[in-house]
Design a protein around this motif. Sequence first.
Motif, PDB file in Angstrom:
ATOM      1  N   LEU A 109       0.815  -1.221   0.000  1.00  0.00           N
ATOM      2  CA  LEU A 109       0.000   0.000   0.000  1.00  0.00           C
ATOM      3  C   LEU A 109       0.844   1.265   0.000  1.00  0.00           C
ATOM      4  CD1 LEU A 109      -2.904  -1.144   2.352  1.00  0.00           C
ATOM      5  CD2 LEU A 109      -3.002  -0.747  -0.117  1.00  0.00           C
ATOM      6  N   ALA A 110       1.947   1.258   0.766  1.00  0.00           N
ATOM      7  CA  ALA A 110       2.785   2.460   0.790  1.00  0.00           C
ATOM      8  C   ALA A 110       3.296   2.761  -0.621  1.00  0.00           C
ATOM      9  CB  ALA A 110       3.940   2.290   1.767  1.00  0.00           C
ATOM     10  N   ALA A 111       3.626   1.723  -1.372  1.00  0.00           N
ATOM     11  CA  ALA A 111       4.105   1.927  -2.743  1.00  0.00           C
ATOM     12  C   ALA A 111       2.989   2.474  -3.631  1.00  0.00           C
ATOM     13  CB  ALA A 111       4.639   0.616  -3.309  1.00  0.00           C
ATOM     14  N   VAL A 112       1.770   1.975  -3.416  1.00  0.00           N
ATOM     15  CA  VAL A 112       0.631   2.477  -4.204  1.00  0.00           C
ATOM     16  C   VAL A 112       0.354   3.945  -3.873  1.00  0.00           C
ATOM     17  CG1 VAL A 112      -1.821   2.159  -4.720  1.00  0.00           C
ATOM     18  CG2 VAL A 112      -0.359   0.155  -4.386  1.00  0.00           C
ATOM     19  N   TYR A 113       0.395   4.283  -2.577  1.00  0.00           N
ATOM     20  CA  TYR A 113       0.216   5.696  -2.209  1.00  0.00           C
ATOM     21  C   TYR A 113       1.315   6.540  -2.858  1.00  0.00           C
ATOM     22  CZ  TYR A 113      -2.237   3.470   1.792  1.00  0.00           C
ATOM     23  OH  TYR A 113      -3.031   2.701   2.586  1.00  0.00           O
ATOM     24  N   GLY A 114       2.549   5.996  -2.842  1.00  0.00           N
ATOM     25  CA  GLY A 114       3.671   6.701  -3.446  1.00  0.00           C
ATOM     26  C   GLY A 114       3.435   6.942  -4.932  1.00  0.00           C
ATOM     27  N   ALA A 115       2.883   5.920  -5.599  1.00  0.00           N
ATOM     28  CA  ALA A 115       2.594   6.073  -7.031  1.00  0.00           C
ATOM     29  C   ALA A 115       1.568   7.171  -7.261  1.00  0.00           C
ATOM     30  CB  ALA A 115       2.090   4.741  -7.597  1.00  0.00           C
ATOM     31  N   MET A 116       0.594   7.249  -6.377  1.00  0.00           N
ATOM     32  CA  MET A 116      -0.427   8.304  -6.511  1.00  0.00           C
ATOM     33  C   MET A 116       0.228   9.677  -6.313  1.00  0.00           C
ATOM     34  SD  MET A 116      -4.081   8.794  -4.488  1.00  0.00           S
ATOM     35  CE  MET A 116      -3.461   8.864  -2.815  1.00  0.00           C
ATOM     36  N   LEU A 117       0.964   9.824  -5.210  1.00  0.00           N
ATOM     37  CA  LEU A 117       1.496  11.143  -4.869  1.00  0.00           C
ATOM     38  C   LEU A 117       2.610  11.576  -5.827  1.00  0.00           C
ATOM     39  CD1 LEU A 117       1.608  10.894  -0.962  1.00  0.00           C
ATOM     40  CD2 LEU A 117      -0.107  12.000  -2.386  1.00  0.00           C
ATOM     41  N   SER A 118       3.237  10.625  -6.515  1.00  0.00           N
ATOM     42  CA  SER A 118       4.305  10.976  -7.451  1.00  0.00           C
ATOM     43  C   SER A 118       3.773  11.334  -8.826  1.00  0.00           C
ATOM     44  CB  SER A 118       5.277   9.798  -7.620  1.00  0.00           C
ATOM     45  OG  SER A 118       5.698   9.341  -6.375  1.00  0.00           O
ATOM     46  N   HIS A 119       2.476  11.153  -9.018  1.00  0.00           N
ATOM     47  CA  HIS A 119       1.901  11.376 -10.344  1.00  0.00           C
ATOM     48  C   HIS A 119       1.394  12.807 -10.460  1.00  0.00           C
ATOM     49  CE1 HIS A 119      -0.336  10.624 -14.017  1.00  0.00           C
ATOM     50  NE2 HIS A 119       0.251   9.444 -14.079  1.00  0.00           N
ATOM     51  N   ASP A 120       1.731  13.449 -11.553  1.00  0.00           N
ATOM     52  CA  ASP A 120       1.333  14.854 -11.721  1.00  0.00           C
ATOM     53  C   ASP A 120      -0.179  15.045 -11.656  1.00  0.00           C
ATOM     54  OD1 ASP A 120       3.946  15.476 -11.957  1.00  0.00           O
ATOM     55  OD2 ASP A 120       3.917  15.920 -14.116  1.00  0.00           O
ATOM     56  N   ASP A 121      -0.928  14.043 -12.156  1.00  0.00           N
ATOM     57  CA  ASP A 121      -2.386  14.190 -12.167  1.00  0.00           C
ATOM     58  C   ASP A 121      -2.971  14.320 -10.759  1.00  0.00           C
ATOM     59  OD1 ASP A 121      -2.591  14.195 -14.868  1.00  0.00           O
ATOM     60  OD2 ASP A 121      -3.159  12.078 -15.061  1.00  0.00           O
ATOM     61  N   ALA A 122      -2.264  13.784  -9.774  1.00  0.00           N
ATOM     62  CA  ALA A 122      -2.779  13.863  -8.404  1.00  0.00           C
ATOM     63  C   ALA A 122      -2.797  15.301  -7.896  1.00  0.00           C
ATOM     64  CB  ALA A 122      -1.927  12.989  -7.476  1.00  0.00           C
ATOM     65  N   TRP A 123      -2.000  16.147  -8.512  1.00  0.00           N
ATOM     66  CA  TRP A 123      -1.850  17.516  -8.025  1.00  0.00           C
ATOM     67  C   TRP A 123      -2.512  18.534  -8.949  1.00  0.00           C
ATOM     68  CZ3 TRP A 123       0.416  17.646  -3.277  1.00  0.00           C
ATOM     69  CH2 TRP A 123       1.111  16.481  -2.889  1.00  0.00           C
ATOM     70  N   ARG A 124      -3.310  18.046  -9.883  1.00  0.00           N
ATOM     71  CA  ARG A 124      -3.963  18.978 -10.803  1.00  0.00           C
ATOM     72  C   ARG A 124      -4.965  19.863 -10.053  1.00  0.00           C
ATOM     73  NH1 ARG A 124      -6.163  15.527 -15.794  1.00  0.00           N
ATOM     74  NH2 ARG A 124      -7.760  17.157 -15.676  1.00  0.00           N
ATOM     75  N   SER A 125      -4.828  21.175 -10.238  1.00  0.00           N
ATOM     76  CA  SER A 125      -5.698  22.076  -9.477  1.00  0.00           C
ATOM     77  C   SER A 125      -7.112  22.112 -10.050  1.00  0.00           C
ATOM     78  CB  SER A 125      -5.103  23.482  -9.442  1.00  0.00           C
ATOM     79  OG  SER A 125      -4.895  23.926 -10.762  1.00  0.00           O
ATOM     80  N   ASP A 126      -7.290  21.602 -11.285  1.00  0.00           N
ATOM     81  CA  ASP A 126      -8.646  21.588 -11.836  1.00  0.00           C
ATOM     82  C   ASP A 126      -9.441  20.387 -11.324  1.00  0.00           C
ATOM     83  OD1 ASP A 126      -6.863  19.929 -13.275  1.00  0.00           O
ATOM     84  OD2 ASP A 126      -8.280  19.802 -14.944  1.00  0.00           O
ATOM     85  N   LEU A 127      -8.797  19.511 -10.576  1.00  0.00           N
ATOM     86  CA  LEU A 127      -9.519  18.371  -9.991  1.00  0.00           C
ATOM     87  C   LEU A 127      -9.755  18.628  -8.507  1.00  0.00           C
ATOM     88  CD1 LEU A 127      -7.573  15.478 -11.759  1.00  0.00           C
ATOM     89  CD2 LEU A 127      -9.765  16.507 -12.415  1.00  0.00           C
ATOM     90  N   GLY A 128     -10.331  17.644  -7.832  1.00  0.00           N
ATOM     91  CA  GLY A 128     -10.593  17.819  -6.403  1.00  0.00           C
ATOM     92  C   GLY A 128     -11.952  17.270  -6.029  1.00  0.00           C
ATOM     93  N   ASN A 129     -12.207  17.201  -4.727  1.00  0.00           N
ATOM     94  CA  ASN A 129     -13.474  16.677  -4.208  1.00  0.00           C
ATOM     95  C   ASN A 129     -14.037  17.614  -3.153  1.00  0.00           C
ATOM     96  OD1 ASN A 129     -13.923  14.098  -5.500  1.00  0.00           O
ATOM     97  ND2 ASN A 129     -12.117  13.359  -4.399  1.00  0.00           N
ATOM     98  N   VAL A 130     -15.325  17.503  -2.919  1.00  0.00           N
ATOM     99  CA  VAL A 130     -15.935  18.178  -1.777  1.00  0.00           C
ATOM    100  C   VAL A 130     -15.543  17.407  -0.509  1.00  0.00           C
ATOM    101  CG1 VAL A 130     -18.128  18.746  -0.668  1.00  0.00           C
ATOM    102  CG2 VAL A 130     -17.883  18.992  -3.139  1.00  0.00           C
TER     103      VAL A 130
END
Lengths: 462, 412
Positions: free
Chosen positions: A312-333
């Motif tokens: 799981l730590a590696a999967v979280y790392g894959a998420m946080l290392s991906h540019d799409d995770a930080w796109r400001s046009d995305l997000g949730n309530v």
Amino acid sequence: MSFDPVMAETRFGCGLSPKVPRPQAVDAMIARLKEPDAAALEFPVARFDTFRDTFETYTALNRERRRLDDAGGESAGVREEAKQLMQSMRRRNLEWAWQAMMRCTWTRDGFRERLAFFWFDHFAAYGKGRLYKLLGSTYVEEAIRPNLARKFEDLLIAAATHPFMLLFLDQHRSVGPNSAFAQKKGGTTGLNENLAREVLELHTLGVGGPYSQDDVRQLAELFTGLSWNYRKGFRYLESRSEPGAETVLGKRYGGADGSLEDIHAVLRDLARHPVTARHLSTKLARHFVADTPPEPLVAAMTSVYLDTNGDLAAVYGAMLSHDDAWRSDLGNVKRPVDFVASGFRALAIAPELGDSWRPRDFRRYLLAPLTLMGQPWERPPGPQGWPEEDSQWLSPQGLAARLQWALSAPAVLSDPLPDPRAFVTDALGGEVPSSVTFAARAAENRVEGIALVLMSPAFQRH
Amino acid sequence: MDNGLSRRRFLTRGMALGCSLAASPLVTPVSLAATAGENRLVVIVLRGGLDGLDLLRPWGDAGFAALRPNLAADRPDDLMLNDMHGLHPALSPLVPMWRAGELGFVQAVSTPYRDKRSHFDGQDILEAGTPGLGQGGARDGWLNRLLQGMDGVDARTAYAIGIDPMLLSRGAAPVSSWTPEVDMVLSAPGLALMQGMYEGDPDMAAALREAVVLAESDGDAAIFEAADGEMMQALADDTQPAGARAGKRHVQVAEFAARQLAADARIACFSIGGWDSHRKQRNTLNGPMRSLADTLTALRDGLGAVNWGRTTVVAVTEFGRTVRENGTQGTDHGTGGMMLLAGGALRGGTVHGQWPGLDEADLYQRRDLMPMDDVRRWAGWAIRSSFGIDKGYLERVVFPGMTLGGDPGLLL
């Protein structure tokens, strides 16, 4: 876009704090998850297994009360004792909710708190009895938190076979139709498919996954024997287990006799299944990034999941290392719990406040508001957990309840209230929409000013 | 509440919101639910396991009084509905409703749930409308599946009201939810600032517009002229513990439901709790019974004669209770229960369903009233008679595994 300290706190943590430093890199966020659970050490919550004696005492008191009542005896003393036991348990339940808020308020590892909520939701369960229903936090403490940065199979085994889950889905009553126990009892026992279905449908493969009703049935037979009672704790009971091997997704488990190892084996296989990898990666990305997450992000996470057998730590790392995770046009309530927790964090609420609170204070400023916002504390709607869709959380009632809390709670939690003009930066960081700065400045008083900042879209969204 | 109204200087919706309201997708006048017709359905979930034998007392059965030495100690004549049945004393306000043909019952019904007698599972099955749990994995409620089968449904058609989560109305079809306990309080300038912040966020702006409309239609003011002492006092009142304000909560819920049903809504659902009467039932059920009576009269009065005449109220519970009193002058979880019907659309003044009898051999597992029919069948007929829903859709989708059977002629 890539890593940003503010978004690390807002999108992946519990929000900004005026007191606690922000994470500085993805590696540091992941490394912290592997360190000891500092927030849990600072704000402790008891574990489920430590309440077995309490169950025993409470059950004995109730039995004695019934005996006295039936015999026409005087039961007031026993009744009073049971009442006081319940009162002290209710108090502890409220304190655990407070501890959860304090963890979110003061942690340097907000991602861990969010993951704890996420996995509690993935393995959603609640107690049905008077005492059980107070113990949700103790299940999270025992089954979820210690495993949330390990392999998914470890988390799956810990959560899906935890007594709290067994009781929730009545697995502890499920008996193999040809087991020794069923032979002895005759027709009054039977198989319960509930846990088997939820493991396939919710916990691993997902609802569209490649399993059939026959797999559900076979898995349910394999699960027979999982049991818990307060006297003996968790046990695998051979006598209740369905004899013979079972075939799940085309693979045979077990021989003539059942065993806990067979159950762990099937759970490991389900955890490592490619469809599970995809299901969990999608769900994490939906939860943290957007209702419809970008495909490249999900694909990257799924690939790492498969390469690491679900580390799981590696999967979280894959998420946080991906540019799409930080796109400001995305997000949730934010969900209500995240909204309130991030409000606590932005206001830097002092831990000592909880010590002086009476039960009704916890209810008034924490639990009742969460219920009105649509997310009663530790009471998910069912084994499927809370909905992810933003539209579910932007209901008129939900918004009004958030406003009601934002107007009424901060002044009680934080005395004196911060200046709204400064609070804008505390709560939202450096880049603040001008309409929010304007609202904070133009509000007629501090109470409304703070509420407006908390109600701003920038604060309501991750 | 009286002094609350005079203290709260009420601004009209138009003043507070200006013309922005007209733009709300949720309040456009075309959403008149024309295809749902003019009939109304209210579903009340009585949580905790209502003792149907205490609400509607089967005095005509010779066994009844002996089974319940405390609960059936006296039999006031003015509460008798017919030779067989009498009402619980706290329901005396409903006697005129019965005489007007606007109140009825179905005796000895139950969901398909058997034997475990758990509130949670029983309520889940009642609200899912399925034959059991984990069978087909229904995660939505039957009321929502009903809406999915109706044309022209929008967010104004159905309301789930109150603080209790309702599986009954959960699902893919839009349902508005509101509880009068959410007491929105904000100054007009504060609202304007909030609207300014939401200008770039259409979803939040729409939710805010709708929240203000709902908050102003639930019986007290939402928007104050200024964030002054009076608004702050209203705010403080709202965070009083539930006990201090709870006295008339159920009436507020019913009045809110009536207000919506008198406008665009056709379906409303909410809960009344407190029915789990293990102990001293003579005392503990007075409150819930009064709440039920208040609720029905508030619905009738709030809807007005014309709309009440188009309304059917269905009140259901997860299971009945043991026919015998237990050792603490209460009753324990049972099986066969009772369904209450009300409304001007009802062909009332009737107790429907077969009576199984109270001899030990007639009981379910020698302890509970024998369920003679599926409660879903009766709910199904209330739905079909109100909205003309297709029989196959009711039997397959709304209540899977239910057989609708012959028309009992519930409605006028």
